[in-house]
Write a protein that holds these residues in place. Structure first.
Motif, PDB file in Angstrom:
ATOM      1  N   GLU A  78      -5.842  20.907  16.155  1.00 47.96           N
ATOM      2  CA  GLU A  78      -5.420  19.607  16.677  1.00 47.96           C
ATOM      3  C   GLU A  78      -4.521  18.887  15.679  1.00 47.96           C
ATOM      4  N   PHE A  79      -4.837  19.005  14.393  1.00 51.24           N
ATOM      5  CA  PHE A  79      -4.038  18.340  13.363  1.00 51.24           C
ATOM      6  C   PHE A  79      -2.624  18.897  13.333  1.00 51.24           C
ATOM      7  N   LEU A  80      -2.495  20.207  13.444  1.00 46.47           N
ATOM      8  CA  LEU A  80      -1.172  20.821  13.425  1.00 46.47           C
ATOM      9  C   LEU A  80      -0.349  20.359  14.622  1.00 46.47           C
ATOM     10  N   ILE A  81      -0.967  20.292  15.790  1.00 53.94           N
ATOM     11  CA  ILE A  81      -0.275  19.814  16.997  1.00 53.94           C
ATOM     12  C   ILE A  81       0.132  18.356  16.818  1.00 53.94           C
ATOM     13  N   TRP A  82      -0.819  17.546  16.300  1.00 55.50           N
ATOM     14  CA  TRP A  82      -0.510  16.127  16.063  1.00 55.50           C
ATOM     15  C   TRP A  82       0.672  16.012  15.121  1.00 55.50           C
ATOM     16  N   TYR A  83       0.687  16.765  14.029  1.00 53.81           N
ATOM     17  CA  TYR A  83       1.757  16.673  13.048  1.00 53.81           C
ATOM     18  C   TYR A  83       3.102  17.046  13.666  1.00 53.81           C
ATOM     19  N   GLU A  84       3.134  18.111  14.420  1.00 52.13           N
ATOM     20  CA  GLU A  84       4.400  18.543  15.033  1.00 52.13           C
ATOM     21  C   GLU A  84       4.908  17.507  16.024  1.00 52.13           C
ATOM     22  N   ASP A  85       3.995  16.910  16.807  1.00 57.12           N
ATOM     23  CA  ASP A  85       4.394  15.870  17.756  1.00 57.12           C
ATOM     24  C   ASP A  85       4.875  14.619  17.024  1.00 57.12           C
ATOM     25  N   TYR A  86       4.194  14.279  15.931  1.00 57.78           N
ATOM     26  CA  TYR A  86       4.584  13.102  15.143  1.00 57.78           C
ATOM     27  C   TYR A  86       5.939  13.343  14.482  1.00 57.78           C
ATOM     28  N   ARG A  87       6.116  14.523  13.904  1.00 55.46           N
ATOM     29  CA  ARG A  87       7.376  14.882  13.243  1.00 55.46           C
ATOM     30  C   ARG A  87       8.540  14.862  14.217  1.00 55.46           C
ATOM     31  N   ASP A  88       8.291  15.309  15.439  1.00 56.61           N
ATOM     32  CA  ASP A  88       9.357  15.419  16.441  1.00 56.61           C
ATOM     33  C   ASP A  88       9.560  14.137  17.248  1.00 56.61           C
ATOM     34  N   GLY A  89       8.793  13.081  16.930  1.00 55.85           N
ATOM     35  CA  GLY A  89       8.966  11.811  17.606  1.00 55.85           C
ATOM     36  C   GLY A  89       8.253  11.683  18.919  1.00 55.85           C
ATOM     37  N   VAL A  90       7.428  12.676  19.283  1.00 55.41           N
ATOM     38  CA  VAL A  90       6.648  12.578  20.520  1.00 55.41           C
ATOM     39  C   VAL A  90       5.586  11.492  20.377  1.00 55.41           C
ATOM     40  N   ILE A  91       5.003  11.383  19.161  1.00 51.55           N
ATOM     41  CA  ILE A  91       4.043  10.332  18.850  1.00 51.55           C
ATOM     42  C   ILE A  91       4.757   9.255  18.040  1.00 51.55           C
ATOM     43  N   ASN A  92       4.737   8.032  18.542  1.00 49.72           N
ATOM     44  CA  ASN A  92       5.340   6.903  17.840  1.00 49.72           C
ATOM     45  C   ASN A  92       4.235   5.914  17.461  1.00 49.72           C
ATOM     46  N   ILE A  93       4.239   5.477  16.224  1.00 50.93           N
ATOM     47  CA  ILE A  93       3.228   4.529  15.748  1.00 50.93           C
ATOM     48  C   ILE A  93       3.931   3.231  15.385  1.00 50.93           C
ATOM     49  N   ALA A 114       0.843  -1.202   0.000  1.00 50.84           N
ATOM     50  CA  ALA A 114       0.000   0.000   0.000  1.00 50.84           C
ATOM     51  C   ALA A 114       0.875   1.247   0.000  1.00 50.84           C
ATOM     52  N   ASP A 115       0.468   2.249  -0.763  1.00 51.68           N
ATOM     53  CA  ASP A 115       1.234   3.493  -0.856  1.00 51.68           C
ATOM     54  C   ASP A 115       0.929   4.453   0.289  1.00 51.68           C
ATOM     55  N   ALA A 116      -0.272   4.345   0.834  1.00 48.73           N
ATOM     56  CA  ALA A 116      -0.665   5.222   1.946  1.00 48.73           C
ATOM     57  C   ALA A 116      -1.683   4.488   2.806  1.00 48.73           C
ATOM     58  N   VAL A 117      -1.697   4.836   4.082  1.00 48.70           N
ATOM     59  CA  VAL A 117      -2.638   4.225   5.026  1.00 48.70           C
ATOM     60  C   VAL A 117      -3.313   5.316   5.831  1.00 48.70           C
ATOM     61  N   GLN A 118      -4.515   4.995   6.294  1.00 43.47           N
ATOM     62  CA  GLN A 118      -5.323   5.963   7.009  1.00 43.47           C
ATOM     63  C   GLN A 118      -6.229   5.195   7.966  1.00 43.47           C
ATOM     64  N   GLY A 119      -6.449   5.716   9.162  1.00 47.24           N
ATOM     65  CA  GLY A 119      -7.340   5.053  10.111  1.00 47.24           C
ATOM     66  C   GLY A 119      -7.084   5.509  11.530  1.00 47.24           C
ATOM     67  N   TYR A 120      -7.931   5.062  12.429  1.00 44.51           N
ATOM     68  CA  TYR A 120      -7.859   5.515  13.811  1.00 44.51           C
ATOM     69  C   TYR A 120      -6.605   5.028  14.527  1.00 44.51           C
ATOM     70  N   TYR A 121      -5.981   3.958  14.040  1.00 41.57           N
ATOM     71  CA  TYR A 121      -4.727   3.521  14.653  1.00 41.57           C
ATOM     72  C   TYR A 121      -3.645   4.577  14.465  1.00 41.57           C
ATOM     73  N   LEU A 122      -3.715   5.307  13.362  1.00 41.44           N
ATOM     74  CA  LEU A 122      -2.713   6.329  13.058  1.00 41.44           C
ATOM     75  C   LEU A 122      -3.105   7.695  13.607  1.00 41.44           C
ATOM     76  N   GLY A 123      -4.374   8.013  13.513  1.00 44.30           N
ATOM     77  CA  GLY A 123      -4.841   9.309  13.990  1.00 44.30           C
ATOM     78  C   GLY A 123      -6.315   9.479  13.657  1.00 44.30           C
ATOM     79  N   LYS A 124      -7.078  10.012  14.574  1.00 43.44           N
ATOM     80  CA  LYS A 124      -8.504  10.227  14.350  1.00 43.44           C
ATOM     81  C   LYS A 124      -8.701  11.525  13.555  1.00 43.44           C
ATOM     82  N   PRO A 125      -9.900  11.764  13.015  1.00 37.02           N
ATOM     83  CA  PRO A 125     -10.185  13.074  12.415  1.00 37.02           C
ATOM     84  C   PRO A 125     -10.053  14.173  13.462  1.00 37.02           C
TER      85      PRO A 125
END
Length: 399
Positions: free
Chosen positions: A379-394, A363-374
């Protein structure tokens, strides 16, 4: 009057056990062995409460949540799972996002006392956003809300499962209820369809989404947004001009906008003008076929319409880790996309096992609640910054 309860679980033993728990307080209980069977029952009968397992064949609990949100009735819902707590939390978030009247979640084996306590106050458990919904979605208020602050887009991230890169986000509609809370996408779309305003809803969602893209660009975030468009819009000769005008207004590149056409729309309206879609494609907009596999029209239309992406229906993802046939169909769909030089998005990824499966299938891309809710834009900007900085690990991304 006794409450009517529908128990949905593919295990006959579990259905029998829950029925025994519920007969002593005098509830009227019916059973279904899958989400599909449950939906057939719900289309002809009303129930006060639906108790559903999450992992089931044909249609899982996640798919049933979405269908329940579109019912005319407002049943209470209790979610069951024998899996990890994260799956239950994902299902809980999804139910709340779709404004389902969620009574609670339970792990298996089910505690009888907890179950009965959740059922004790069904009448008073309506979600804030659902109360007064008839007034909220009356014709005049609906149109005023579309053009003011009633409509509120939320954004769900899409990630490259191999690299972990943020590759986009899908935009969903939410409705701010005057009484507090939100109505989910199902309720908003249903209201627009009933009142004949799907074209207006689509235009407004495009406008709000691109407006947000312009704001994010100034904050250093470039993200491709996927937005569903209605067949009503695609029948209008000037639709491509309208969408292009919005990109110019908000200084958004067409390549940053992906327009999703659902397979259901192709089945209902086989006369969607190819010239409109071709014009959009020629101007640089992405064109995706959403919910691929949910119907039967798509293989024929793939030859005619300039799609560059397939979004595989979530029902295949939910069943593929446990059912060989579903896994085979999922793998074939991903392979088909790549043979047609299309990117493939797998939506509805709710567990690490599902993520690893579709990642290994290519799969080229994935989407779902395991990765992030709507999420809201903030909230999306905060999530992205935390994900980019390694605060959120999936776990499972890029492994």
């Amino acid at each position: 009057m006794s409450k009517r309860i529908l128990v949905v679980d593919d295990s006959a033993t579990m259905r029998d056990l829950l029925t025994q728990y519920l007969l002593s307080p005098g509830y009227m209980v019916a059973g279904a062995e899958s989400g599909v069977q449950a939906l057939d029952i719900l289309n002809t009968e009303n129930f006060d409460v639906i108790i559903t397992d999450l992992a089931m064949p044909e249609m899982d609990g996640f798919g049933l949540i979405k269908e329940i949100s579109e019912l005319d009735s407002d049943p209470g819902v209790i979610l069951l799972s024998g899996h990890d707590a994260r799956m239950l939390q994902a299902a809980r978030d999804m139910a709340l996002a779709y404004s389902v009247n969620l009574l609670g979640t339970l792990t298996k084996p089910v505690n009888k006392e907890l179950l009965l306590s959740m059922l004790s106050d069904v009448a008073n458990s309506r979600a804030k956003g659902r109360s007064g919904s008839e007034t909220v979605l009356a014709e005049g208020e609906f149109m005023r809300g579309l053009m003011t602050d009633g409509l509120s887009p939320v954004f769900q991230p899409k990630l490259n499962p191999k690299t972990g890169e943020l590759v986009g986000a899908e935009v969903f509609a939410r409705w701010r209820a005057p009484t507090g809370g939100y109505l989910g996408a199902g309720a908003v779309i249903k209201a627009a369809q009933e009142k004949g305003h799907m074209d207006v809803l689509t235009y407004r969602m495009l406008e709000l989404a691109m407006q947000q893209q312009g704001r994010w660009r100034k904050q250093g975030l470039e993200v491709v947004l996927s937005i569903n468009v209605a067949s009503d819009n695609l029948r209008k000769a000037d639709f491509a001009d309208v969408v292009s005008g919005l990109t110019e207004q908000f200084e958004v590149k067409p390549s940053m906008v992906r327009l999703e056409v659902t397979e259901a729309d192709l089945e209902i309206d086989a006369k969607i003008p190819l010239d409109v879609l071709a014009s959009l494609n020629a101007r640089g907009f992405g064109i995706a076929l959403d919910d691929f596999g949910a119907g039967f029209a798509s293989l024929v239309r793939l030859k005619e319409i300039p799609f560059d992406e397939l979004v595989i229906d979530r029902m295949f993802i939910g069943r593929a880790t446990e059912h060989h046939v579903a896994r085979t169909v999922l793998e074939a769909a991903i392979d088909l996309a790549h043979k047609l030089s299309l990117k493939c998005v797998c939506e509805g990824v709710e567990t690490e096992d599902q993520l690893k499966l579709v990642r290994d299938m290519g799969a080229d891309a994935v989407q779902g609640y395991y990765l992030g809710k709507p999420m809201s834009a903030d909230e999306f900007l905060i999530w992205y910054e935390d994900y980019r900085d390694g605060v959120i690990n999936i776990s499972g991304i890029g492994d």
